[in-house]
Design a protein around this motif. Sequence first.
Motif, PDB file in Angstrom:
ATOM      1  N   THR A 134      41.139  34.037  35.749  1.00 52.49           N
ATOM      2  CA  THR A 134      41.338  33.242  36.972  1.00 52.49           C
ATOM      3  C   THR A 134      42.759  32.718  37.103  1.00 52.49           C
ATOM      4  OG1 THR A 134      40.442  31.361  35.738  1.00 52.49           O
ATOM      5  CG2 THR A 134      38.924  32.563  37.171  1.00 52.49           C
ATOM      6  N   ARG A 147      43.007  25.645  32.600  1.00 50.01           N
ATOM      7  CA  ARG A 147      41.819  26.215  33.244  1.00 50.01           C
ATOM      8  C   ARG A 147      40.619  26.166  32.302  1.00 50.01           C
ATOM      9  NH1 ARG A 147      45.728  29.981  34.945  1.00 50.01           N
ATOM     10  NH2 ARG A 147      45.001  31.580  33.472  1.00 50.01           N
ATOM     11  N   LEU A 185      37.116  24.230  33.055  1.00 47.69           N
ATOM     12  CA  LEU A 185      35.826  24.924  32.968  1.00 47.69           C
ATOM     13  C   LEU A 185      34.890  24.217  31.991  1.00 47.69           C
ATOM     14  CD1 LEU A 185      37.032  28.646  32.953  1.00 47.69           C
ATOM     15  CD2 LEU A 185      35.668  27.541  34.738  1.00 47.69           C
ATOM     16  N   ALA A 211      44.224  30.187  39.910  1.00 51.15           N
ATOM     17  CA  ALA A 211      43.162  29.355  40.482  1.00 51.15           C
ATOM     18  C   ALA A 211      43.473  27.878  40.292  1.00 51.15           C
ATOM     19  CB  ALA A 211      41.820  29.685  39.822  1.00 51.15           C
ATOM     20  N   ALA A 230      38.752  31.863  31.942  1.00 50.97           N
ATOM     21  CA  ALA A 230      40.029  31.189  32.185  1.00 50.97           C
ATOM     22  C   ALA A 230      41.159  32.195  32.279  1.00 50.97           C
ATOM     23  CB  ALA A 230      40.297  30.184  31.065  1.00 50.97           C
ATOM     24  N   ASP A 267      39.123  25.529  42.782  1.00 52.97           N
ATOM     25  CA  ASP A 267      38.590  26.894  42.689  1.00 52.97           C
ATOM     26  C   ASP A 267      37.666  27.032  41.484  1.00 52.97           C
ATOM     27  OD1 ASP A 267      40.028  27.720  44.922  1.00 52.97           O
ATOM     28  OD2 ASP A 267      41.782  28.264  43.725  1.00 52.97           O
ATOM     29  N   LEU A 268      38.081  26.476  40.353  1.00 56.85           N
ATOM     30  CA  LEU A 268      37.281  26.594  39.133  1.00 56.85           C
ATOM     31  C   LEU A 268      35.952  25.850  39.273  1.00 56.85           C
ATOM     32  CD1 LEU A 268      40.154  26.118  36.547  1.00 56.85           C
ATOM     33  CD2 LEU A 268      38.999  28.249  37.133  1.00 56.85           C
ATOM     34  N   VAL A 322      33.469  34.574  40.074  1.00 54.16           N
ATOM     35  CA  VAL A 322      34.919  34.763  40.060  1.00 54.16           C
ATOM     36  C   VAL A 322      35.328  35.739  41.153  1.00 54.16           C
ATOM     37  CG1 VAL A 322      36.852  35.696  38.732  1.00 54.16           C
ATOM     38  CG2 VAL A 322      35.197  34.169  37.630  1.00 54.16           C
TER      39      VAL A 322
END
Length: 400
Positions: A337, A311, A315, A340, A334, A344-345, A373
């Motif tokens: 989430t 994640r 990002l 996710a 990160a 989604d990110l 978020v």
Amino acid sequence: MVAFDIDRKFGGEESDDVEDVELLKRKINRLTKEVKRLKSELEYWKGEVNKLTNPPLIEATLLDVLPDGRAVVKSSAGPVLVVEVSSRVPKELLKPGISVAVNQRGSTVVDVLKGLEDPYVKAMEVVERPKTRYSDVGGLKQQLEEVREVVELPLKNPEMFKEIGIEPLKGVLLYGPPGCGKTLIARAVAGEVGATFIRVVGSELVNKFIGEGARIVREVFNMARKKAPSIIFIDEIDAIAAKRIEMGTSGEREVQRTLMQLLAELDGFDPLSGVAVIAATNRLDILDPAILRPGRFDRIIYIPPPDKKGRLEILQIHTRNMRMADDVDLEKIAEMTEGATGADLKAIVTEAGYNALRNKRKYVTMEDFLAAVDKVMRKRAGASYRLSPREGAPIQIHTM
């Protein structure tokens, strides 16, 4: 004096006659050219009128040439016909499997259609390469390496497999939850590998006409062989590769015919040298076992939701061109989430940018990310969340 005037008079008349003759010659030349141009234009328009009045030709596939010179063709409209062959068509060009043009009125083969490709299939070729690169794929390093072994290595270095004495794998099947990067990996391969890329959506192969879906599959693989090295990407393959059932509607039977043609192309008599196949699905559990066996899709790779490290990589990829305040902590985001997906990110990063725009700022703050978020994760989980100001973690209040 009088004689001089007479000579000058007659001499002047002779000069005028010469000028008139030259003028007439120029007019004749101009008119001759004009007549020639008008005749050419007349022939052009006669040809256009003939094109408009002539009946259309029917495209057909030549099945066989009979001993008496007639041809057996399968019309694109459906029936198999026995037709005459025009004397203008060279006999050496008439080979089974080629496309020919058949006259409607006399049912005669009048031309051989060379290099004919279905425009519907031709449109599946991705001419402009995607700008996605391997560096744009985060959190899937191992999966990406496996895909590159199956797809990129045989296309770029086929001699390595000949030296070792093995055949390269034919295809790779990517499966996993939606939004985890299956299509992204295919786009990255298309952007990095200098090969013809053909993208097919499974639903595009489903057709109401009997045999049409199977024909499209056959045409796709034929085009891939002609333009090798090439990659065929079949997205949402579960639309045509679901488990077969004994009883069903005519539509389901047509889907099964399409599947059988796909199986034959993947592991049939015609070799797939220089052609790699990538498929993607969210529903591995409903796929027919025949398509999962070795020799068709040799690598079945699970694309999972990213872990914390993944994640963070995703990002970082999506924010590398973003202007952010010093208080933005991507590692903390990160951690917040969990669960996710990559999609989604990306949505969180985009939503954070919109939050900054709403506040008339040209940079993104941590507060923008926290609000993003909250919004994206609440929508994903189907529950309401609020953010703890001390921990900055999503806390579930109630479920829907």
